[in-house]
Design an enzyme around this catalytic site. Structure first.
Site, PDB file in Angstrom:
ATOM      1  N   LYS A 298     -20.722  15.487  13.691  1.00  0.00           N
ATOM      2  CA  LYS A 298     -20.845  14.122  14.224  1.00  0.00           C
ATOM      3  C   LYS A 298     -21.695  13.317  13.260  1.00  0.00           C
ATOM      4  CE  LYS A 298     -18.853  15.231  18.202  1.00  0.00           C
ATOM      5  NZ  LYS A 298     -17.760  14.655  18.943  1.00  0.00           N
TER       6      LYS A 298
ATOM      7  N   LYS B  69     -18.298  11.487  14.581  1.00  0.00           N
ATOM      8  CA  LYS B  69     -16.977  12.102  14.503  1.00  0.00           C
ATOM      9  C   LYS B  69     -16.111  11.502  13.382  1.00  0.00           C
ATOM     10  CE  LYS B  69     -14.315  11.711  18.166  1.00  0.00           C
ATOM     11  NZ  LYS B  69     -14.111  12.075  19.582  1.00  0.00           N
TER      12      LYS B  69
ATOM     13  N   LYS C 234     -16.738  22.772  13.290  1.00  0.00           N
ATOM     14  CA  LYS C 234     -15.378  22.247  13.212  1.00  0.00           C
ATOM     15  C   LYS C 234     -15.364  20.754  12.952  1.00  0.00           C
ATOM     16  CE  LYS C 234     -13.679  20.988  17.802  1.00  0.00           C
ATOM     17  NZ  LYS C 234     -13.436  19.634  17.355  1.00  0.00           N
TER      18      LYS C 234
ATOM     19  N   ASP D 206     -13.787  16.996  13.758  1.00  0.00           N
ATOM     20  CA  ASP D 206     -13.377  16.378  15.011  1.00  0.00           C
ATOM     21  C   ASP D 206     -11.868  16.144  15.003  1.00  0.00           C
ATOM     22  OD1 ASP D 206     -14.071  15.541  17.584  1.00  0.00           O
ATOM     23  OD2 ASP D 206     -15.968  14.782  16.796  1.00  0.00           O
ATOM     24  N   GLU D 207     -11.321  15.928  16.209  1.00  0.00           N
ATOM     25  CA  GLU D 207      -9.863  15.859  16.339  1.00  0.00           C
ATOM     26  C   GLU D 207      -9.249  14.696  15.559  1.00  0.00           C
ATOM     27  OE1 GLU D 207     -12.018  15.521  18.830  1.00  0.00           O
ATOM     28  OE2 GLU D 207     -11.858  13.403  19.331  1.00  0.00           O
TER      29      GLU D 207
ATOM     30  N   HIS E 205      -7.144  22.166  19.262  1.00  0.00           N
ATOM     31  CA  HIS E 205      -7.767  21.061  20.006  1.00  0.00           C
ATOM     32  C   HIS E 205      -6.684  20.426  20.860  1.00  0.00           C
ATOM     33  CE1 HIS E 205     -10.055  17.496  20.972  1.00  0.00           C
ATOM     34  NE2 HIS E 205     -11.125  18.067  20.418  1.00  0.00           N
ATOM     35  N   ARG E 206      -7.066  19.963  22.067  1.00  0.00           N
ATOM     36  CA  ARG E 206      -6.036  19.495  23.010  1.00  0.00           C
ATOM     37  C   ARG E 206      -6.088  17.989  23.247  1.00  0.00           C
ATOM     38  NH1 ARG E 206      -8.438  21.173  28.966  1.00  0.00           N
ATOM     39  NH2 ARG E 206     -10.508  20.354  28.584  1.00  0.00           N
TER      40      ARG E 206
ATOM     41  N   HIS F 267      -9.416  24.794  23.464  1.00  0.00           N
ATOM     42  CA  HIS F 267     -10.309  24.055  24.370  1.00  0.00           C
ATOM     43  C   HIS F 267      -9.772  24.152  25.797  1.00  0.00           C
ATOM     44  CE1 HIS F 267     -12.632  21.359  21.446  1.00  0.00           C
ATOM     45  NE2 HIS F 267     -11.950  22.222  20.707  1.00  0.00           N
TER      46      HIS F 267
ATOM     47  N   LYS G 138     -18.864  16.521  29.735  1.00  0.00           N
ATOM     48  CA  LYS G 138     -18.471  15.108  29.818  1.00  0.00           C
ATOM     49  C   LYS G 138     -16.993  14.907  30.133  1.00  0.00           C
ATOM     50  CE  LYS G 138     -17.178  14.192  24.991  1.00  0.00           C
ATOM     51  NZ  LYS G 138     -17.559  13.697  23.671  1.00  0.00           N
TER      52      LYS G 138
ATOM     53  N   GLY H 237     -19.772  17.373  25.796  1.00  0.00           N
ATOM     54  CA  GLY H 237     -21.001  17.029  26.524  1.00  0.00           C
ATOM     55  C   GLY H 237     -21.924  18.209  26.755  1.00  0.00           C
TER      56      GLY H 237
ATOM     57  N   GLN I  54     -19.365  25.154  22.348  1.00  0.00           N
ATOM     58  CA  GLN I  54     -19.358  24.154  21.286  1.00  0.00           C
ATOM     59  C   GLN I  54     -20.135  22.915  21.711  1.00  0.00           C
ATOM     60  OE1 GLN I  54     -15.258  24.475  18.944  1.00  0.00           O
ATOM     61  NE2 GLN I  54     -15.498  22.593  20.041  1.00  0.00           N
TER      62      GLN I  54
ATOM     63  N   GLY J 250     -21.388  19.127  20.086  1.00  0.00           N
ATOM     64  CA  GLY J 250     -21.504  18.169  18.986  1.00  0.00           C
ATOM     65  C   GLY J 250     -22.785  17.370  19.169  1.00  0.00           C
ATOM     66  N   GLY J 251     -22.744  16.428  20.136  1.00  0.00           N
ATOM     67  CA  GLY J 251     -23.952  15.664  20.468  1.00  0.00           C
ATOM     68  C   GLY J 251     -25.115  16.591  20.801  1.00  0.00           C
TER      69      GLY J 251
HETATM   70  C1  CAP Z   1     -16.998  17.412  21.809  1.00  0.00           C
HETATM   71  C2  CAP Z   1     -15.722  16.917  21.237  1.00  0.00           C
HETATM   72  C3  CAP Z   1     -14.393  17.443  21.812  1.00  0.00           C
HETATM   73  C4  CAP Z   1     -14.259  17.420  23.308  1.00  0.00           C
HETATM   74  C5  CAP Z   1     -12.842  17.296  23.819  1.00  0.00           C
HETATM   75  C6  CAP Z   1     -15.719  15.435  21.356  1.00  0.00           C
HETATM   76  O1  CAP Z   1     -18.102  16.643  21.366  1.00  0.00           O
HETATM   77  O2  CAP Z   1     -15.659  17.221  19.881  1.00  0.00           O
HETATM   78  O3  CAP Z   1     -13.386  16.718  21.191  1.00  0.00           O
HETATM   79  O4  CAP Z   1     -14.849  18.593  23.730  1.00  0.00           O
HETATM   80  O5  CAP Z   1     -12.712  17.681  25.126  1.00  0.00           O
HETATM   81  O6  CAP Z   1     -15.500  14.759  20.366  1.00  0.00           O
HETATM   82  O7  CAP Z   1     -15.903  14.948  22.438  1.00  0.00           O
HETATM   83  P1  CAP Z   1     -19.497  16.600  22.126  1.00  0.00           P
HETATM   84  P2  CAP Z   1     -12.066  19.080  25.611  1.00  0.00           P
HETATM   85  O8  CAP Z   1     -20.037  17.994  22.114  1.00  0.00           O
HETATM   86  O9  CAP Z   1     -20.331  15.670  21.300  1.00  0.00           O
HETATM   87  O10 CAP Z   1     -19.262  16.090  23.500  1.00  0.00           O
HETATM   88  O11 CAP Z   1     -12.848  20.177  24.971  1.00  0.00           O
HETATM   89  O12 CAP Z   1     -12.255  19.021  27.077  1.00  0.00           O
HETATM   90  O13 CAP Z   1     -10.656  19.084  25.193  1.00  0.00           O
HETATM   91 MG    MG Z   2     -13.930  16.072  19.403  1.00  0.00          MG
END
Ligand code: CAP
Ligand code: MG
Length: 416
Positions: free
Chosen positions: A143, A145, A169, A171-172, A258-259, A291, A298, A342, A362, A364-365
């Site tokens: 991050k 991202k 990893k 980010d998507e 990633h979904r 995921h 969050k 989150g 996992q 990020g924040g």
């Molecule tokens: C997490 C994350 C993932 C989410 C997606 C984001 O970051 O990289 O993409 O987990 O949701 O960008 O939000 P944080 P899921 O740790 O900063 O929240 O895993 O439910 O598919």
């Molecule tokens: Mg992400």
């Protein structure tokens, strides 16, 4: 409709929830769904043959709005996710006959299942590569991202690895933008990955996002291999299952799935396709990690749903529940479940209690937002896992581990 039908071992069975449109009975709506998703259309056709009738779908086991529909496996091309989806999850969602239609789960017959490769590595394979025996793996997402330049991206990854993360990893939505082009990022970040591995004496992994148009994706996966990377990441929904199958077929690297965008069709309880179905196809097509949600972070997705998906992707066989059909996975390897979104150290005991040790936690924040920065944030996450492995509370462990203590003071057990 054939209420007394008993599915055979050659049937693919779908569990649907059907809400008929105004003026139609439930049976009429179910009938329309069964026809459109198998051999039929809105009227009888003169071109029909007797042998085609045998292939028609059979609706049975109606309970309230829930119905099971059985499809003979000959209806499907083996080894093709898009083909199966085009039948059972295709036109039916847009038919005027249904006000709502939700595909909750699918039970696959053995022969069809066996035509898919499943994960190359899965849980055991990841553990072997990373040399982590039985604790959850700790991962982070770089991050911010988007926007970081390559050098800074690689430095953030390095800090996370030396702080204690096993995995970093992308980010998507990071692929190959001008500020951080793929080729440069792969070289720099994998170099940092090696450096961190050497310095810490621990194996480290980088899930680099190769999502792109299919030929570009394969070129990127080849480059990762050349550079010594062990994993790639793929956005399985936005790129699509065909793209995922191409990647599984043509690369020997671990695939982190990633979904992103699944919520567009999985969130309405009365319409669309469940995350359980996505998870089924992901396991069959051969992702190694996926995921699945957290139940506490969050993103949407409650504990029951996340637990059921966790079981579905990691067990050899699962029994039926209200939302799930039984399934014998017949040797397809288990997928590593990823809890993300989150997450911060305070959530670790909840995740391990509910989803076990075979998870990738996992944050990020929850790593880069630590008041003392990324290294401390990664250390705090790892300490939270170590504490929970030792059966210690985070508060007590934190008394002798500053990074964890600071994280707990800052975030506590933050709820969304
Ligand atoms: C997490 C994350 C993932 C989410 C997606 C984001 O970051 O990289 O993409 O987990 O949701 O960008 O939000 P944080 P899921 O740790 O900063 O929240 O895993 O439910 O598919
Ligand atoms: Mg992400």
């Amino acid at each position: 409709m054939n209420k007394s039908y008993k599915p055979t071992k050659n049937d693919l069975v779908c569990l649907f929830r059907v809400t008929p449109s105004k003026g139609l009975s439930l049976n009429e709506a179910i009938n329309d769904v069964a026809l459109e998703s198998s051999t039929g259309t809105w009227c009888d056709v003169k071109s029909n043959k007797k042998y085609v009738n045998k292939l028609g779908a059979k609706a049975f086991a109606v309970s309230g709005s829930w119905v099971k529909i059985a499809y003979p496996q000959e209806l499907f091309e083996e080894g093709s996710v898009p083909n199966i989806l085009s039948s059972i999850a295709g036109n039916v969602f847009g038919m005027k006959a249904v006000k709502g239609l939700r595909l909750e789960d699918i039970k696959f017959p053995k022969k069809l299942l066996k035509s898919f490769p499943g994960p190359r590595f899965g849980i055991k394979g990841y553990r072997k590569i990373l040399k982590v025996k039985d604790r959850p793996l700790v991962g982070t997402i770089v991050k911010p991202k988007l926007g970081l330049r390559t050098k800074d991206h690689a430095k953030v990854a390095y800090d996370a690895w030396v702080g204690g993360c096993d995995l970093v990893k992308d980010d998507e939505n990071l692929s190959s933008q001008k500020f951080n082009p793929f080729e440069k990022r792969a070289a720099k970040t994998l170099e940092m990955c090696d450096k961190a591995s050497e310095e810490t004496g621990e194996k480290k992994g980088y899930f680099i996002n190769v999502t792109a148009e299919s030929m570009a994706m394969l070129r990127r996966a080849d480059l990762v291999k050349e550079l010594g990377g062990k994993f790639v990441m793929h956005d399985i929904i936005t790129a699509g299952f065909s793209s995922l199958q191409t990647l599984r077929e043509n690369s020997k690297l671990g695939i982190h799935a990633h979904r992103a965008m699944h919520g567009a069709f999985t969130e309405n309880p009365e319409h669309g396709l469940s995350m359980m179905c996505v998870a089924d196809f992901a396991r069959m097509a051969g992702v190694d990690s996926l995921h699945i949600g957290t139940g506490i972070g969050k993103m949407r997705g409650g504990k029951r749903e996340v637990k059921e998906i966790d079981d579905e992707i990691e067990k050899q066989s699962v029994g039926k529940t209200k939302h799930r059909l039984e399934q014998d996975w017949d040797g397809l390897k288990p997928v590593f479940a990823v809890c993300s979104g989150g997450i911060s150290p305070g959530h670790v005991p909840y995740l391990m209690k509910n989803f076990g040790k075979d998870i990738i936690i996992q944050a990020g924040g929850g790593v880069h937002g630590h008041p003392d920065g990324t290294v401390a944030g990664a250390t705090a996450m790892r300490q939270a896992v170590d504490a929970t492995m030792e059966g210690e509370t985070l508060e007590r462990y934190g008394a002798t581990h500053d990074e964890l203590m600071r994280a707990m003071e800052y975030w506590g057990r933050i709820r969304f």
